[in-house]
Motif scaffolding. Structure first.
Motif, short mmCIF file in Angstrom:
data_model
loop_
_atom_site.label_atom_id
_atom_site.label_comp_id
_atom_site.label_asym_id
_atom_site.label_seq_id
_atom_site.Cartn_x
_atom_site.Cartn_y
_atom_site.Cartn_z
N ASP A 6 0.77 -1.03 -0.20
CA ASP A 6 0.28 0.14 0.05
C ASP A 6 1.08 1.46 -0.07
OD1 ASP A 6 -2.23 1.37 0.48
OD2 ASP A 6 -1.87 1.82 1.95
N PHE A 7 0.30 2.66 0.03
CA PHE A 7 1.52 3.44 -0.35
C PHE A 7 1.65 4.72 0.45
CE2 PHE A 7 2.63 7.93 -2.38
CZ PHE A 7 3.70 7.37 -3.06
N ASP A 8 0.36 5.30 0.78
CA ASP A 8 0.02 5.55 2.18
C ASP A 8 -0.53 5.63 3.72
OD1 ASP A 8 -0.28 8.88 0.94
OD2 ASP A 8 -2.07 8.08 -0.19
N GLY A 9 0.72 5.58 4.35
CA GLY A 9 0.42 5.23 5.75
C GLY A 9 1.08 4.02 5.96
N THR A 10 1.69 2.81 4.58
CA THR A 10 2.87 2.05 4.08
C THR A 10 4.29 2.27 4.08
OG1 THR A 10 0.42 0.85 4.31
CG2 THR A 10 2.45 -0.28 3.72
N LEU A 11 4.14 2.54 2.96
CA LEU A 11 5.39 3.31 2.58
C LEU A 11 5.86 4.94 3.06
CD1 LEU A 11 5.30 2.30 -1.22
CD2 LEU A 11 6.78 1.47 0.66
N PHE A 12 4.71 5.42 2.74
CA PHE A 12 5.47 7.40 3.74
C PHE A 12 4.04 7.49 4.41
CE2 PHE A 12 6.47 6.77 -1.22
CZ PHE A 12 7.98 7.61 -1.08
N ASP A 13 4.74 8.14 5.14
CA ASP A 13 4.31 9.34 6.67
C ASP A 13 3.48 10.02 6.15
OD1 ASP A 13 3.64 9.09 9.14
OD2 ASP A 13 5.09 10.08 9.71
N LYS A 72 6.12 14.91 2.93
CA LYS A 72 5.25 13.33 3.23
C LYS A 72 6.65 11.62 3.15
CE LYS A 72 1.85 15.14 0.06
NZ LYS A 72 0.98 15.02 -1.21
N GLN A 73 6.93 12.48 4.06
CA GLN A 73 8.29 10.93 4.07
C GLN A 73 7.90 9.85 4.40
OE1 GLN A 73 10.97 12.88 6.91
NE2 GLN A 73 11.05 14.86 5.85
N PRO A 74 8.89 8.74 3.41
CA PRO A 74 9.39 7.55 3.83
C PRO A 74 9.02 6.59 5.23
CG PRO A 74 10.91 8.69 2.27
CD PRO A 74 10.52 9.31 2.80
N PHE A 75 8.76 6.39 5.46
CA PHE A 75 8.88 5.19 6.55
C PHE A 75 10.30 5.49 7.40
CE2 PHE A 75 4.11 5.41 6.86
CZ PHE A 75 3.97 6.10 8.20
N PRO A 76 11.63 4.83 8.19
CA PRO A 76 12.07 4.93 8.71
C PRO A 76 12.41 3.72 8.41
CG PRO A 76 11.48 6.17 10.33
CD PRO A 76 10.36 6.28 9.49
N TYR A 77 13.55 2.94 8.06
CA TYR A 77 13.64 1.51 7.46
C TYR A 77 13.13 1.06 6.64
CZ TYR A 77 16.23 1.77 11.84
OH TYR A 77 17.05 2.85 13.73
N VAL A 78 12.60 1.42 6.10
CA VAL A 78 11.27 1.08 4.33
C VAL A 78 11.81 0.81 3.34
CG1 VAL A 78 10.00 2.99 4.14
CG2 VAL A 78 9.16 0.24 3.67
N GLU A 79 12.91 1.75 2.90
CA GLU A 79 14.47 1.48 1.79
C GLU A 79 14.69 0.23 1.77
OE1 GLU A 79 16.38 4.26 -1.38
OE2 GLU A 79 16.11 4.70 0.83
N ASP A 80 15.22 0.00 2.76
CA ASP A 80 16.01 -1.40 3.52
C ASP A 80 15.47 -2.66 2.77
OD1 ASP A 80 17.99 0.47 4.36
OD2 ASP A 80 17.54 -0.13 6.72
N VAL A 81 13.95 -3.07 3.45
CA VAL A 81 13.33 -3.59 2.79
C VAL A 81 12.61 -3.66 1.13
CG1 VAL A 81 11.08 -4.60 3.03
CG2 VAL A 81 12.06 -3.73 4.69
N LEU A 82 12.48 -2.19 0.86
CA LEU A 82 12.38 -2.75 0.25
C LEU A 82 13.77 -2.31 -0.90
CD1 LEU A 82 10.77 1.43 -0.85
CD2 LEU A 82 9.99 -1.30 -1.29
N LYS A 83 14.48 -2.51 -0.97
CA LYS A 83 16.06 -2.73 -1.57
C LYS A 83 16.38 -4.33 -1.50
CE LYS A 83 19.15 1.44 -0.63
NZ LYS A 83 20.26 2.08 0.03
N LYS A 84 15.81 -5.26 -0.39
CA LYS A 84 16.45 -6.24 -0.33
C LYS A 84 15.33 -7.16 -0.71
CE LYS A 84 19.29 -5.87 3.77
NZ LYS A 84 19.14 -6.88 4.94
N ALA A 85 14.06 -6.82 -0.68
CA ALA A 85 12.95 -7.47 -1.97
C ALA A 85 12.69 -8.03 -3.49
CB ALA A 85 12.09 -6.53 -1.68
N LYS A 86 13.04 -9.32 -3.42
CA LYS A 86 12.64 -9.56 -5.28
C LYS A 86 12.40 -8.70 -5.60
CE LYS A 86 12.43 -14.02 -8.21
NZ LYS A 86 11.90 -14.93 -8.46
N LEU A 87 11.12 -8.14 -5.24
CA LEU A 87 10.67 -7.32 -5.93
C LEU A 87 9.59 -6.80 -5.52
CD1 LEU A 87 7.50 -7.95 -7.70
CD2 LEU A 87 8.74 -9.70 -8.86
N ASN A 88 8.51 -5.34 -6.21
CA ASN A 88 7.81 -4.70 -4.77
C ASN A 88 7.06 -4.07 -6.42
OD1 ASN A 88 9.36 -4.30 -2.14
ND2 ASN A 88 10.99 -3.84 -3.90
#
Length: 187
Positions: A6-13, A72-88
């Motif tokens: 999801d986008f709002d409230g999940t990836l970005f605050d 509308k900033q990304p939540f902390p550490y979410v980028e780490d998950v995005l980087k390690k996922a096979k696809l998003n």
């Protein structure tokens, strides 16, 4: 791991911004905590709950569009998950141009192989058609959202589910921070 976000409230605050804008539209009589609580159910729920007129809904949408992506900033550490996922992939009710504006600002487009936005013609969540489309195309493993509305369609099509900053019953996993993602979510 193949992840549907999801986008709002999940990836970005973004809910702080939504709350502030709705507070401006509604006036000072309603407490921001009450606005936030109703918005977290859904925007359409909040508009009904607070009995917004069509004019007020348009005013909200116009004001919210003018808020800088910097707020509308990304939540902390979410980028780490995005980087390690096979696809998003993203499935959101937000219009595509608004999603792209935020992703462009943070230079995050490369993390997502596809975005299904609110103006792409799919029925709104909890209808599962958009989730089915993405799952059939990308063989998804999990859906992550901040509201029960985000996990209902995932459950319907057999995906694992994760609620972010929400303890409502029904999810397979719960996270308060993405720092714990790889410790708590095991598929």
């Amino acid at each position: 791991m193949n992840i549907l976000w999801d986008f709002d409230g999940t990836l970005f605050d973004t809910y702080k911004v939504f709350t502030d804008v709705m507070h401006e539209v509604l006036g000072e009589d309603i407490h921001k905590d009450d606005i936030f609580k109703e918005l977290k159910i859904s925007f359409s729920h909040a508009t009904t709950f607070f009995e917004l007129t069509n004019k007020q809904i348009l005013e909200f949408k116009e004001k919210e569009k003018t808020v800088s992506p910097e707020l509308k900033q990304p939540f902390p550490y979410v980028e780490d998950v995005l980087k390690k996922a096979k696809l998003n992939v993203i499935m959101t009710h937000k219009p595509r141009v608004e999603v792209q504006t935020i992703l462009d600002f943070y230079n995050w487009n490369h993390y997502f192989v596809e975005i299904v936005a609110g103006d792409d013609g799919f029925k709104r969540k909890p209808d599962s058609a958009s989730y089915e489309y993405l799952h059939n195309k990308y063989d998804l493993d999990i859906a992550i959202g901040d509201r029960v509305l985000d996990i209902i369609p995932a459950k319907k099509i057999g995906l694992h589910t994760c609620l972010f900053q929400n303890e409502a019953k029904g999810a397979d996993f719960y996270l308060h921070t993405y720092k714990d993602f790889f410790d708590k979510v095991r598929i």
